[in-house]
Structure formats: C-alpha cells, structure tokens
Scaffold this active site. Structure first.
Site, PDB file in Angstrom:
ATOM      1  N   TRP A 163      42.063  45.167  30.164  1.00 41.16           N
ATOM      2  CA  TRP A 163      42.506  46.254  29.272  1.00 41.16           C
ATOM      3  C   TRP A 163      42.852  47.534  30.026  1.00 41.16           C
ATOM      4  O   TRP A 163      43.397  48.459  29.444  1.00 41.16           O
ATOM      5  CB  TRP A 163      41.359  46.575  28.287  1.00 41.16           C
ATOM      6  CG  TRP A 163      40.033  46.667  29.003  1.00 41.16           C
ATOM      7  CD1 TRP A 163      39.102  45.666  29.099  1.00 41.16           C
ATOM      8  CD2 TRP A 163      39.529  47.764  29.770  1.00 41.16           C
ATOM      9  NE1 TRP A 163      38.051  46.085  29.890  1.00 41.16           N
ATOM     10  CE2 TRP A 163      38.285  47.368  30.309  1.00 41.16           C
ATOM     11  CE3 TRP A 163      40.008  49.045  30.058  1.00 41.16           C
ATOM     12  CZ2 TRP A 163      37.520  48.197  31.121  1.00 41.16           C
ATOM     13  CZ3 TRP A 163      39.240  49.869  30.872  1.00 41.16           C
ATOM     14  CH2 TRP A 163      38.019  49.440  31.389  1.00 41.16           C
ATOM     15  N   SER A 199      40.236  41.454  24.715  1.00 43.68           N
ATOM     16  CA  SER A 199      40.056  41.472  23.250  1.00 43.68           C
ATOM     17  C   SER A 199      40.168  42.863  22.633  1.00 43.68           C
ATOM     18  O   SER A 199      40.308  42.973  21.420  1.00 43.68           O
ATOM     19  CB  SER A 199      38.707  40.854  22.895  1.00 43.68           C
ATOM     20  OG  SER A 199      38.712  39.503  23.264  1.00 43.68           O
ATOM     21  N   SER A 241      37.272  40.869  36.155  1.00 39.56           N
ATOM     22  CA  SER A 241      36.011  40.969  36.905  1.00 39.56           C
ATOM     23  C   SER A 241      35.733  39.693  37.713  1.00 39.56           C
ATOM     24  O   SER A 241      36.319  38.635  37.448  1.00 39.56           O
ATOM     25  CB  SER A 241      34.875  41.182  35.914  1.00 39.56           C
ATOM     26  OG  SER A 241      34.802  40.070  35.051  1.00 39.56           O
ATOM     27  N   GLU A 279      43.110  38.590  40.845  1.00 39.52           N
ATOM     28  CA  GLU A 279      43.077  40.018  41.208  1.00 39.52           C
ATOM     29  C   GLU A 279      41.797  40.573  40.593  1.00 39.52           C
ATOM     30  O   GLU A 279      41.743  40.798  39.382  1.00 39.52           O
ATOM     31  CB  GLU A 279      44.285  40.755  40.613  1.00 39.52           C
ATOM     32  CG  GLU A 279      45.634  40.289  41.115  1.00 39.52           C
ATOM     33  CD  GLU A 279      45.915  40.658  42.546  1.00 39.52           C
ATOM     34  OE1 GLU A 279      45.087  41.358  43.173  1.00 39.52           O
ATOM     35  OE2 GLU A 279      46.968  40.241  43.050  1.00 39.52           O
ATOM     36  N   CYS A 319      40.982  49.249  39.439  1.00 35.76           N
ATOM     37  CA  CYS A 319      40.418  48.426  40.520  1.00 35.76           C
ATOM     38  C   CYS A 319      40.655  49.098  41.869  1.00 35.76           C
ATOM     39  O   CYS A 319      39.815  49.021  42.762  1.00 35.76           O
ATOM     40  CB  CYS A 319      41.032  47.039  40.493  1.00 35.76           C
ATOM     41  SG  CYS A 319      42.826  47.062  40.455  1.00 35.76           S
ATOM     42  N   GLU A 333      30.748  48.325  41.972  1.00 39.70           N
ATOM     43  CA  GLU A 333      31.967  48.986  41.517  1.00 39.70           C
ATOM     44  C   GLU A 333      31.600  49.887  40.335  1.00 39.70           C
ATOM     45  O   GLU A 333      31.018  49.421  39.353  1.00 39.70           O
ATOM     46  CB  GLU A 333      32.974  47.923  41.077  1.00 39.70           C
ATOM     47  CG  GLU A 333      34.274  48.495  40.582  1.00 39.70           C
ATOM     48  CD  GLU A 333      35.248  47.424  40.102  1.00 39.70           C
ATOM     49  OE1 GLU A 333      34.814  46.364  39.631  1.00 39.70           O
ATOM     50  OE2 GLU A 333      36.459  47.685  40.206  1.00 39.70           O
TER      51      GLU A 333
HETATM   52  P1  NAP Z   1      36.823  41.081  32.421  1.00 40.38           P
HETATM   53  O1  NAP Z   1      35.666  41.216  31.529  1.00 40.38           O
HETATM   54  O2  NAP Z   1      36.781  40.093  33.503  1.00 40.38           O
HETATM   55  O3  NAP Z   1      38.071  40.766  31.450  1.00 40.38           O
HETATM   56  C1  NAP Z   1      39.354  40.480  31.952  1.00 40.38           C
HETATM   57  C2  NAP Z   1      39.978  39.379  31.128  1.00 40.38           C
HETATM   58  O4  NAP Z   1      39.257  38.171  31.349  1.00 40.38           O
HETATM   59  C3  NAP Z   1      39.929  39.624  29.632  1.00 40.38           C
HETATM   60  O5  NAP Z   1      41.080  39.094  29.046  1.00 40.38           O
HETATM   61  C4  NAP Z   1      38.692  38.861  29.210  1.00 40.38           C
HETATM   62  O6  NAP Z   1      38.727  38.462  27.861  1.00 40.38           O
HETATM   63  C5  NAP Z   1      38.770  37.650  30.120  1.00 40.38           C
HETATM   64  N1  NAP Z   1      37.489  37.021  30.410  1.00 40.38           N
HETATM   65  C6  NAP Z   1      36.281  37.599  30.549  1.00 40.38           C
HETATM   66  N2  NAP Z   1      35.359  36.674  30.876  1.00 40.38           N
HETATM   67  C7  NAP Z   1      35.999  35.496  30.949  1.00 40.38           C
HETATM   68  C8  NAP Z   1      35.595  34.165  31.238  1.00 40.38           C
HETATM   69  N3  NAP Z   1      34.329  33.858  31.545  1.00 40.38           N
HETATM   70  N4  NAP Z   1      36.515  33.187  31.226  1.00 40.38           N
HETATM   71  C9  NAP Z   1      37.784  33.478  30.943  1.00 40.38           C
HETATM   72  N5  NAP Z   1      38.233  34.702  30.658  1.00 40.38           N
HETATM   73  C10 NAP Z   1      37.368  35.705  30.662  1.00 40.38           C
HETATM   74  O7  NAP Z   1      37.214  42.422  33.113  1.00 40.38           O
HETATM   75  P2  NAP Z   1      37.375  43.855  32.461  1.00 40.38           P
HETATM   76  O8  NAP Z   1      36.049  44.443  32.226  1.00 40.38           O
HETATM   77  O9  NAP Z   1      38.293  43.741  31.293  1.00 40.38           O
HETATM   78  O10 NAP Z   1      38.171  44.631  33.621  1.00 40.38           O
HETATM   79  C11 NAP Z   1      37.489  45.294  34.622  1.00 40.38           C
HETATM   80  C12 NAP Z   1      37.483  44.509  35.914  1.00 40.38           C
HETATM   81  O11 NAP Z   1      38.779  44.090  36.255  1.00 40.38           O
HETATM   82  C13 NAP Z   1      37.017  45.384  37.053  1.00 40.38           C
HETATM   83  O12 NAP Z   1      36.171  44.666  37.907  1.00 40.38           O
HETATM   84  C14 NAP Z   1      38.309  45.727  37.756  1.00 40.38           C
HETATM   85  O13 NAP Z   1      38.175  46.116  39.076  1.00 40.38           O
HETATM   86  C15 NAP Z   1      39.080  44.478  37.601  1.00 40.38           C
HETATM   87  N6  NAP Z   1      40.512  44.738  37.780  1.00 40.38           N
HETATM   88  C16 NAP Z   1      41.137  44.270  38.909  1.00 40.38           C
HETATM   89  C17 NAP Z   1      42.476  44.550  39.129  1.00 40.38           C
HETATM   90  C18 NAP Z   1      43.197  44.058  40.352  1.00 40.38           C
HETATM   91  O14 NAP Z   1      44.416  44.108  40.367  1.00 40.38           O
HETATM   92  N7  NAP Z   1      42.530  43.602  41.396  1.00 40.38           N
HETATM   93  C19 NAP Z   1      43.170  45.308  38.204  1.00 40.38           C
HETATM   94  C20 NAP Z   1      42.500  45.784  37.094  1.00 40.38           C
HETATM   95  C21 NAP Z   1      41.175  45.487  36.885  1.00 40.38           C
HETATM   96  P3  NAP Z   1      37.868  39.242  26.740  1.00 40.38           P
HETATM   97  O15 NAP Z   1      38.334  40.640  26.707  1.00 40.38           O
HETATM   98  O16 NAP Z   1      38.169  38.491  25.503  1.00 40.38           O
HETATM   99  O17 NAP Z   1      36.437  39.127  27.161  1.00 40.38           O
END
Ligand code: NAP
Length: 453
Positions: A131, A158, A208, A229, A263, A357
């Site tokens: 998001w 979501s 994540s 990523e 990130c 982080e």
């Molecule tokens: P997240 O909880 O991992 O969610 C990211 C996406 O993955 C969402 O669509 C989420 O769906 C889905 N998801 C979560 N758990 C899952 C699972 N077990 N199996 C399949 N899909 C799953 O991450 P976030 O809190 O939204 O974002 C923050 C993280 O993303 C931070 O660690 C940040 O550093 C990282 N990030 C990295 C980059 C990069 O380019 N390296 C860029 C931006 C962010 P739901 O929302 O439905 O749970």
C-alpha cells in the site's frame, strides 16, 4: 461473502466496503487473462506502444482523481500522491519508447549458420503489491510486463482496493484489450491458490519479508519464477567533509517523505562523530519545520501512517530503543495513526531502531570514528537495498561503493528509483530487478534459436 473495508487513516472513517472475489470469480478472471495472452502476445510493439502512451496520457489527464483515492486510503500527502501518479506516467512512457529495443533478438556468433536469443512473454504474471506507493509499485511492474507481451493480474494490499480498481481503470480507459490487466479483490489467504493455478506463470511481490518468503516458497514448490522486492534499512553515511546544508536537506527528504513509509528511505543516519552535534542540531531544526496535518492539504508534508496498528508498532520500536538508551531529540509521540516526525540519537547496533526496519517518520542516529567503522555499521543489517554516502571526495566515495552489501549506492543523493536504472536488493531485501532493461528481462523466456542450413 467476504468483504474488505477501507478506512481513511486520517479521519478513522470508513471509505468503502468491497465484496471480495470468490474462488470461482478468481478462477474465471485468470481463465480470461490466460485466453487474452494468446492474442496479446501477437500484437506488435507499435500497437503496445500506442496503448502504453495512452495509459501515460490518462494518468496525467486524471491525476487528481487517482491521487485523491490514494491519499484517502493510506494517508499519503496529496502533493506526494500527485507526484506519484506523474512518475507512473513516466515509467509508461519509458517502456513505450524502449521496450522494442530492449527485447530485440540478440545475435550470438556460434558454429551455427545463425544463432540468437529471443525474448518472449511468459503469460499471466501475478503481482502482489503493498500500500505504501499504491500506484508506483504496480506501474513499475505493469509497464514492462505488458510491453513484453505478458498479462498482469494484481492482488493489491487490502487497504488500497480503491487504488487497485483505479489502476485497472487506467488501462481500460487507455484502450487496452479486456483482461490484459485485472485486479483481484482478495486477501492474502487467497494468494497460495492463485500461485498454484497452472495458468499463472510467474509472481512478483513487493512487501515484507514474511510475505515474500511465503510467496517464494509456494512458487518454488510449483517451479514458478519470482521477483521479490522486500524491506530495507538504508543507511545515510555522512562523512566529515560533506556539504552540511545540502546533506541535511537530502537526509530529511530521504527519511520523512511518504511519512517515512518507504523501503528505500534512509532510516539510519550514520555520521562522523566530529560533526554529529552541529549536524543533528541543524537537522532537528529542519524536522521541526516539516508541516504535519490533513494529508488532503497541499501544504502537508507529513501525513498519518497508513493504519493505526502500524503507528503502534512504530511506537513500540521507539519506546524499546529509548528504554535501551536512545535519546529522543524531537518527536516520539503517537496520536491514533499519526506519529510525530522523530529523531533518536545515541542509537546502538543492538536497538530496534537500528536492527529493525522502522516504517514511519523516525530517524535513528549512530556515530562513527573512522570510515571502516561507518561501512561496517551500514553493512550490519539483514537488508541490502541501498545506501547513500555524503562527501565532497567523490573518488574516495566511488572506491567505498564496492564495500557496501547493497543493491544501490547513491553518492550525495538519496536512494531513489528511476525507470532508466535497475532497482532491487540483496540479502533479505529480495532478489531480481525492476525497471530499466533488467526489469523487462525478468518475465520473459530467453529463448535460444539455433539455425543450420
Ligand atoms: P506486506 O504485509 O508484506 O503486504 C504486501 C502485500 O503482500 C499485500 O498485498 C499483502 O496483502 C500481501 N501479503 C501479506 N502477507 C502475505 C502472505 N503471507 N502471502 C501472500 N501475500 C501476502 O507488506 P506491507 O506492510 O504492506 O508493506 C511494507 C513492507 O513492504 C516493508 O517491509 C517495506 O520495506 C516493503 N516494501 C518494499 C519495497 C521494495 O521495493 N523493496 C517497496 C515498498 C515496500 P494484504 O494487504 O491483504 O495482507
């Protein structure tokens, strides 16, 4: 039927409730996406270019509409949301102009009469997205994937389903054939089955570590390509001879833009002890000037975090670090989903503010006595997304670049993504690259063709 409720983190009020797609609907969408693939891959680069330029035009034409939804859904300040939509138009234009050249057959001289590599699309690619940059994260995948002849299916976070549907709308309004790009309204519990669907050929995830690990292991079991990523804990390494005023301005931008939820944000300021006192004092002055408030106001630079639970997690990281000896120089307080822009000094390697982080507006400060110590501190992280070095000695900084375990080293600049440059990490920041020629080469079959007369 499962529903997903979208809450405005600034007002705490419900924006909208979405009916999730059922299993049957998900299967039907993937079937249609797969069918579309077989004629989409036959389209010429010229046809795809025309459509991708139309998507760029649509983004620019209706940027207010798209930006507003992002801001309401996840609290991003509106001026930054508008800039994000414009950046998406840039990546569409970049791949519209460059994809054909990046994917042209590569002749390789061998014993054959002729041999070459052709770059062919794989089919339906699932994108699981976060998001924090609801539009950018998706477009930097979608623009190269579609230009290469693939089909995109999006499972967005979501809390940003409105933006997810808006992205589908951009491609529809641009004139892309139906089912070239579709949004699935499902929770993360539906992802495993989607990956297992034989019509889905590859997966990209931005998010994540735990989500990445889960998606990669399911894809691995099914022998499907992934790009990950993941998180980052970038250091801002400030050397004694830096241009102090410019460096402070860049560090503030690097840490506090997007309310710190990036990130690639510079999360750990690692600074020469001999200048740290003056530097931090001036930096805190700048942080104090940052305008917080309603994210819908053009003036606001720091908004709320995307959800209250995220602000609570951040508060715990700060409190635990303070308990371990860190000092709050400014900020440190939370009100619902809002967290004050915060600077912590006396941060050591054992504290959460250093090791973990922090996904919000918190800058941790650690000092060093010599450059080797600075490099060791920066590398003391499970992540490896990027690092910034600030110094007037460019030659020395370039020599240092080799010693950082990172996907990117930026000298006298914050780490940022640019369609022309590869983007991605090492260690627990993930693998694979997005953007540039490297990004478009991730989801293609690099086919060897060998011809004898
Ligand atoms: P997240 O909880 O991992 O969610 C990211 C996406 O993955 C969402 O669509 C989420 O769906 C889905 N998801 C979560 N758990 C899952 C699972 N077990 N199996 C399949 N899909 C799953 O991450 P976030 O809190 O939204 O974002 C923050 C993280 O993303 C931070 O660690 C940040 O550093 C990282 N990030 C990295 C980059 C990069 O380019 N390296 C860029 C931006 C962010 P739901 O929302 O439905 O749970």
């Amino acid at each position: 039927m499962a529903t997903t409720i979208s809450i405005n983190p600034y007002s705490g009020k419900e924006i909208k409730s979405y009916n999730n797609h059922t299993k049957k609907e998900v299967e039907e969408i993937i079937d249609k996406a797969d069918k579309r693939f077989y004629n989409w891959r036959e389209t010429s680069f010229a046809q795809r270019k025309k459509l991708m330029l139309a998507a760029a035009f649509e983004l620019k034409e209706n940027k207010e509409e798209y930006a507003e939804t992002m801001t309401l859904e996840m609290g991003k300040p509106i001026s930054q949301a508008l800039a994000e939509v414009e950046k998406c138009a840039w990546v569409c234009e970049y791949y519209a102009e460059n994809a054909e050249e990046q994917l042209q057959n590569k002749i390789i001289k061998t014993d054959a009469h002729k041999s070459y590599v052709s770059y062919e699309p794989l089919g339906v690619v699932l994108a699981v997205m976060p998001w924090n940059y609801p539009f950018w994260q998706v477009f930097r995948f979608a623009a190269p994937a579609l230009m290469a002849g693939n089909i995109g299916v999006l499972k967005h976070a979501s809390n940003v389903f409105g933006s997810a549907l808006n992205i589908e709308k951009v491609f529809k309004r641009a004139g892309f054939p139906e089912h070239c790009f579709t949004t699935l309204l499902v929770g993360s519990d539906a992802v495993a089955e989607i990956i297992e669907n034989e019509k889905v050929k590859a997966v990209t995830l931005t998010g994540s570590g735990p989500a990445g690990s889960s998606v990669a292991s399911i894809a691995g079991k099914n022998i499907k390509k992934t790009v990950l990523e993941l998180g980052g804990n970038n250091a801002l390494v400030v050397l004694r001879d830096c241009d102090m005023e410019k460096t402070i301005a860049t560090c503030v931008q690097a840490r506090f833009q997007n309310t710190g939820q990036s990130c690639i944000a510079g999360k750990r300021l690692i600074i020469d002890a001999s200048i740290s006192e003056e530097f931090v004092e001036k930096l805190v002055h700048k942080v104090r000037e940052l305008k917080s408030g309603n994210p819908m106001s053009e003036e606001t630079f720091v908004g709320t975090l995307a959800r209250e639970d995220l602000a609570k997690d951040l508060e715990k990281q700060v409190n635990d670090s303070v308990e371990a000896g860190a000092k709050v120089v400014i900020g440190g307080n939370r009100l619902e989903a809002y967290f004050d822009p915060t600077v912590l000094t006396h941060v050591t390697e054992k504290m959460p503010a250093f090791k973990q982080e922090t996904f919000g507006p918190v800058l941790s400060v650690t000092t060093f006595k010599n450059v080797n110590e600075a490099i060791a501190l920066s590398n003391n992280s499970k992540f490896g997304l990027g690092v910034s070095i600030f110094t007037k000695d460019i030659e020395e900084a370039q020599k240092m670049a080799f010693q950082f375990d990172e996907g990117a080293v930026f000298i006298n600049e914050l780490v940022k993504s640019d369609p022309r440059l590869p983007f991605g990490g090492v260690k627990e920041s993930g693998y694979g690259r997005e953007l540039s020629i490297n990004g478009i080469h991730e989801f293609v079959n690099k086919k060897t063709v060998y011809i004898n007369k």
